[in-house]
Write a protein that holds these residues in place. Structure first.
Motif, PDB file in Angstrom:
ATOM      1  N   ARG A 161      51.808 -13.153 -35.032  1.00 32.44           N
ATOM      2  CA  ARG A 161      51.301 -13.927 -36.159  1.00 32.44           C
ATOM      3  C   ARG A 161      51.941 -15.311 -36.192  1.00 32.44           C
ATOM      4  O   ARG A 161      53.056 -15.491 -35.714  1.00 32.44           O
ATOM      5  CB  ARG A 161      51.630 -13.202 -37.459  1.00 32.44           C
ATOM      6  CG  ARG A 161      50.861 -11.909 -37.623  1.00 32.44           C
ATOM      7  CD  ARG A 161      51.251 -11.185 -38.868  1.00 32.44           C
ATOM      8  NE  ARG A 161      51.226 -12.042 -40.034  1.00 32.44           N
ATOM      9  CZ  ARG A 161      51.545 -11.661 -41.256  1.00 32.44           C
ATOM     10  NH1 ARG A 161      51.952 -10.431 -41.458  1.00 32.44           N
ATOM     11  NH2 ARG A 161      51.482 -12.486 -42.261  1.00 32.44           N
ATOM     12  N   PRO A 162      51.264 -16.286 -36.821  1.00 36.84           N
ATOM     13  CA  PRO A 162      51.872 -17.616 -36.948  1.00 36.84           C
ATOM     14  C   PRO A 162      53.125 -17.555 -37.827  1.00 36.84           C
ATOM     15  O   PRO A 162      53.171 -16.824 -38.814  1.00 36.84           O
ATOM     16  CB  PRO A 162      50.791 -18.435 -37.632  1.00 36.84           C
ATOM     17  CG  PRO A 162      49.531 -17.682 -37.482  1.00 36.84           C
ATOM     18  CD  PRO A 162      49.896 -16.248 -37.315  1.00 36.84           C
ATOM     19  N   THR A 163      54.115 -18.347 -37.476  1.00 39.08           N
ATOM     20  CA  THR A 163      55.346 -18.398 -38.266  1.00 39.08           C
ATOM     21  C   THR A 163      55.206 -19.458 -39.352  1.00 39.08           C
ATOM     22  O   THR A 163      54.224 -20.208 -39.391  1.00 39.08           O
ATOM     23  CB  THR A 163      56.538 -18.755 -37.372  1.00 39.08           C
ATOM     24  OG1 THR A 163      56.307 -20.061 -36.818  1.00 39.08           O
ATOM     25  CG2 THR A 163      56.712 -17.746 -36.253  1.00 39.08           C
ATOM     26  N   LYS A 164      56.204 -19.540 -40.238  1.00 39.78           N
ATOM     27  CA  LYS A 164      56.192 -20.576 -41.274  1.00 39.78           C
ATOM     28  C   LYS A 164      56.189 -21.959 -40.631  1.00 39.78           C
ATOM     29  O   LYS A 164      55.528 -22.874 -41.104  1.00 39.78           O
ATOM     30  CB  LYS A 164      57.412 -20.433 -42.179  1.00 39.78           C
ATOM     31  CG  LYS A 164      57.314 -19.293 -43.156  1.00 39.78           C
ATOM     32  CD  LYS A 164      58.520 -19.313 -44.073  1.00 39.78           C
ATOM     33  CE  LYS A 164      58.463 -18.185 -45.069  1.00 39.78           C
ATOM     34  NZ  LYS A 164      59.626 -18.193 -45.961  1.00 39.78           N
ATOM     35  N   LYS A 165      56.935 -22.110 -39.552  1.00 43.90           N
ATOM     36  CA  LYS A 165      56.982 -23.398 -38.862  1.00 43.90           C
ATOM     37  C   LYS A 165      55.599 -23.756 -38.322  1.00 43.90           C
ATOM     38  O   LYS A 165      55.170 -24.918 -38.436  1.00 43.90           O
ATOM     39  CB  LYS A 165      58.003 -23.355 -37.728  1.00 43.90           C
ATOM     40  CG  LYS A 165      58.149 -24.692 -37.014  1.00 43.90           C
ATOM     41  CD  LYS A 165      59.175 -24.594 -35.920  1.00 43.90           C
ATOM     42  CE  LYS A 165      59.414 -25.895 -35.201  1.00 43.90           C
ATOM     43  NZ  LYS A 165      58.352 -26.796 -35.021  1.00 43.90           N
ATOM     44  N   ASP A 166      54.890 -22.783 -37.734  1.00 49.47           N
ATOM     45  CA  ASP A 166      53.534 -23.039 -37.248  1.00 49.47           C
ATOM     46  C   ASP A 166      52.629 -23.495 -38.388  1.00 49.47           C
ATOM     47  O   ASP A 166      51.851 -24.436 -38.232  1.00 49.47           O
ATOM     48  CB  ASP A 166      52.948 -21.774 -36.611  1.00 49.47           C
ATOM     49  CG  ASP A 166      53.634 -21.386 -35.314  1.00 49.47           C
ATOM     50  OD1 ASP A 166      54.243 -22.266 -34.688  1.00 49.47           O
ATOM     51  OD2 ASP A 166      53.554 -20.201 -34.949  1.00 49.47           O
ATOM     52  N   ARG A 167      52.739 -22.832 -39.536  1.00 48.48           N
ATOM     53  CA  ARG A 167      51.908 -23.192 -40.683  1.00 48.48           C
ATOM     54  C   ARG A 167      52.217 -24.605 -41.143  1.00 48.48           C
ATOM     55  O   ARG A 167      51.312 -25.400 -41.404  1.00 48.48           O
ATOM     56  CB  ARG A 167      52.123 -22.201 -41.829  1.00 48.48           C
ATOM     57  CG  ARG A 167      51.249 -22.496 -43.050  1.00 48.48           C
ATOM     58  CD  ARG A 167      51.497 -21.525 -44.178  1.00 48.48           C
ATOM     59  NE  ARG A 167      52.884 -21.375 -44.535  1.00 48.48           N
ATOM     60  CZ  ARG A 167      53.562 -22.200 -45.353  1.00 48.48           C
ATOM     61  NH1 ARG A 167      52.967 -23.250 -45.862  1.00 48.48           N
ATOM     62  NH2 ARG A 167      54.826 -21.972 -45.637  1.00 48.48           N
ATOM     63  N   ARG A 168      53.484 -24.949 -41.228  1.00 51.55           N
ATOM     64  CA  ARG A 168      53.875 -26.304 -41.659  1.00 51.55           C
ATOM     65  C   ARG A 168      53.385 -27.353 -40.668  1.00 51.55           C
ATOM     66  O   ARG A 168      52.911 -28.419 -41.062  1.00 51.55           O
ATOM     67  CB  ARG A 168      55.389 -26.384 -41.806  1.00 51.55           C
ATOM     68  CG  ARG A 168      55.906 -25.604 -42.992  1.00 51.55           C
ATOM     69  CD  ARG A 168      57.404 -25.805 -43.164  1.00 51.55           C
ATOM     70  NE  ARG A 168      57.920 -24.856 -44.138  1.00 51.55           N
ATOM     71  CZ  ARG A 168      58.841 -23.946 -43.882  1.00 51.55           C
ATOM     72  NH1 ARG A 168      59.384 -23.856 -42.676  1.00 51.55           N
ATOM     73  NH2 ARG A 168      59.241 -23.124 -44.829  1.00 51.55           N
ATOM     74  N   ASP A 169      53.508 -27.051 -39.390  1.00 50.86           N
ATOM     75  CA  ASP A 169      53.021 -27.990 -38.379  1.00 50.86           C
ATOM     76  C   ASP A 169      51.517 -28.201 -38.508  1.00 50.86           C
ATOM     77  O   ASP A 169      51.027 -29.335 -38.386  1.00 50.86           O
ATOM     78  CB  ASP A 169      53.351 -27.478 -36.974  1.00 50.86           C
ATOM     79  CG  ASP A 169      54.830 -27.546 -36.649  1.00 50.86           C
ATOM     80  OD1 ASP A 169      55.560 -28.276 -37.362  1.00 50.86           O
ATOM     81  OD2 ASP A 169      55.251 -26.863 -35.693  1.00 50.86           O
ATOM     82  N   LEU A 170      50.783 -27.130 -38.771  1.00 54.51           N
ATOM     83  CA  LEU A 170      49.329 -27.258 -38.956  1.00 54.51           C
ATOM     84  C   LEU A 170      49.001 -28.084 -40.194  1.00 54.51           C
ATOM     85  O   LEU A 170      48.092 -28.919 -40.173  1.00 54.51           O
ATOM     86  CB  LEU A 170      48.682 -25.871 -39.068  1.00 54.51           C
ATOM     87  CG  LEU A 170      48.501 -25.110 -37.763  1.00 54.51           C
ATOM     88  CD1 LEU A 170      48.059 -23.684 -38.045  1.00 54.51           C
ATOM     89  CD2 LEU A 170      47.499 -25.797 -36.877  1.00 54.51           C
ATOM     90  N   GLU A 171      49.727 -27.853 -41.276  1.00 54.17           N
ATOM     91  CA  GLU A 171      49.489 -28.625 -42.500  1.00 54.17           C
ATOM     92  C   GLU A 171      49.806 -30.096 -42.279  1.00 54.17           C
ATOM     93  O   GLU A 171      49.055 -30.970 -42.717  1.00 54.17           O
ATOM     94  CB  GLU A 171      50.327 -28.063 -43.645  1.00 54.17           C
ATOM     95  CG  GLU A 171      49.811 -26.743 -44.176  1.00 54.17           C
ATOM     96  CD  GLU A 171      50.724 -26.132 -45.226  1.00 54.17           C
ATOM     97  OE1 GLU A 171      51.815 -26.674 -45.483  1.00 54.17           O
ATOM     98  OE2 GLU A 171      50.328 -25.094 -45.788  1.00 54.17           O
ATOM     99  N   ASP A 172      50.910 -30.394 -41.579  1.00 56.56           N
ATOM    100  CA  ASP A 172      51.265 -31.781 -41.284  1.00 56.56           C
ATOM    101  C   ASP A 172      50.196 -32.437 -40.420  1.00 56.56           C
ATOM    102  O   ASP A 172      49.809 -33.591 -40.646  1.00 56.56           O
ATOM    103  CB  ASP A 172      52.621 -31.859 -40.575  1.00 56.56           C
ATOM    104  CG  ASP A 172      53.778 -31.478 -41.488  1.00 56.56           C
ATOM    105  OD1 ASP A 172      53.579 -31.485 -42.736  1.00 56.56           O
ATOM    106  OD2 ASP A 172      54.864 -31.163 -40.959  1.00 56.56           O
ATOM    107  N   PHE A 173      49.691 -31.686 -39.442  1.00 58.71           N
ATOM    108  CA  PHE A 173      48.644 -32.214 -38.577  1.00 58.71           C
ATOM    109  C   PHE A 173      47.369 -32.484 -39.372  1.00 58.71           C
ATOM    110  O   PHE A 173      46.733 -33.529 -39.208  1.00 58.71           O
ATOM    111  CB  PHE A 173      48.359 -31.229 -37.441  1.00 58.71           C
ATOM    112  CG  PHE A 173      47.253 -31.658 -36.523  1.00 58.71           C
ATOM    113  CD1 PHE A 173      47.470 -32.669 -35.607  1.00 58.71           C
ATOM    114  CD2 PHE A 173      46.000 -31.061 -36.577  1.00 58.71           C
ATOM    115  CE1 PHE A 173      46.454 -33.081 -34.758  1.00 58.71           C
ATOM    116  CE2 PHE A 173      44.986 -31.465 -35.742  1.00 58.71           C
ATOM    117  CZ  PHE A 173      45.221 -32.480 -34.819  1.00 58.71           C
TER     118      PHE A 173
END
Length: 126
Positions: free
Chosen positions: A106-118
């Motif tokens: 599953r995506p991690t919190k860091k992955d989610r934050r990176d997606l939101e920033d992108f």
């Protein structure tokens, strides 16, 4: 020869019970009509099998005496499946691998934050 036995003999299915199950679910058609596993097939018939999201179109050339080796399969069938079906399968596989490689979880919190920033940076550019 029964259609389920034929599909097993030409190595389209690993077991005869898998071929029977495909017939019962309506994934096998002979001459454009769904068939039961006990339907007899003859040389010259056209069989359409839906397997792994590909509609295989097979023309029966001859009936094998029993399950044949992989080398001899082309003596008993002619594969008329269009190449576009295989290309579409490859595209679908690549599209699934694009976002996340198999086995990474599953995506991690860091992955989610990176997606939101992108996403935020993309909306700022518009």
């Amino acid at each position: 020869m029964r259609v389920d036995k034929y599909l097993w003999c030409i190595r389209l299915f690993k077991t005869r019970s898998q071929a029977t199950r495909a017939c019962k679910k309506g994934h096998v058609k002979v001459l454009e009509a769904s068939v039961k596993p006990s339907r007899d097939v003859f040389p010259g018939d056209t069989v359409e099998v839906r397997k792994n999201q590909i509609n295989y179109q097979i023309e029966i050339l001859d009936l094998p005496p029993s399950r044949v080796g992989a080398k001899w399969v082309d003596r008993y069938r002619k594969d008329n499946t269009p190449d576009e079906a295989f290309e579409q399968q490859e595209l679908l596989k690549e599209a699934q691998d694009y976002y996340r490689k198999k086995g990474t979880g599953r995506p991690t919190k860091k992955d989610r934050r990176d997606l939101e920033d992108f996403a935020d940076s993309q909306s700022d550019e518009d």
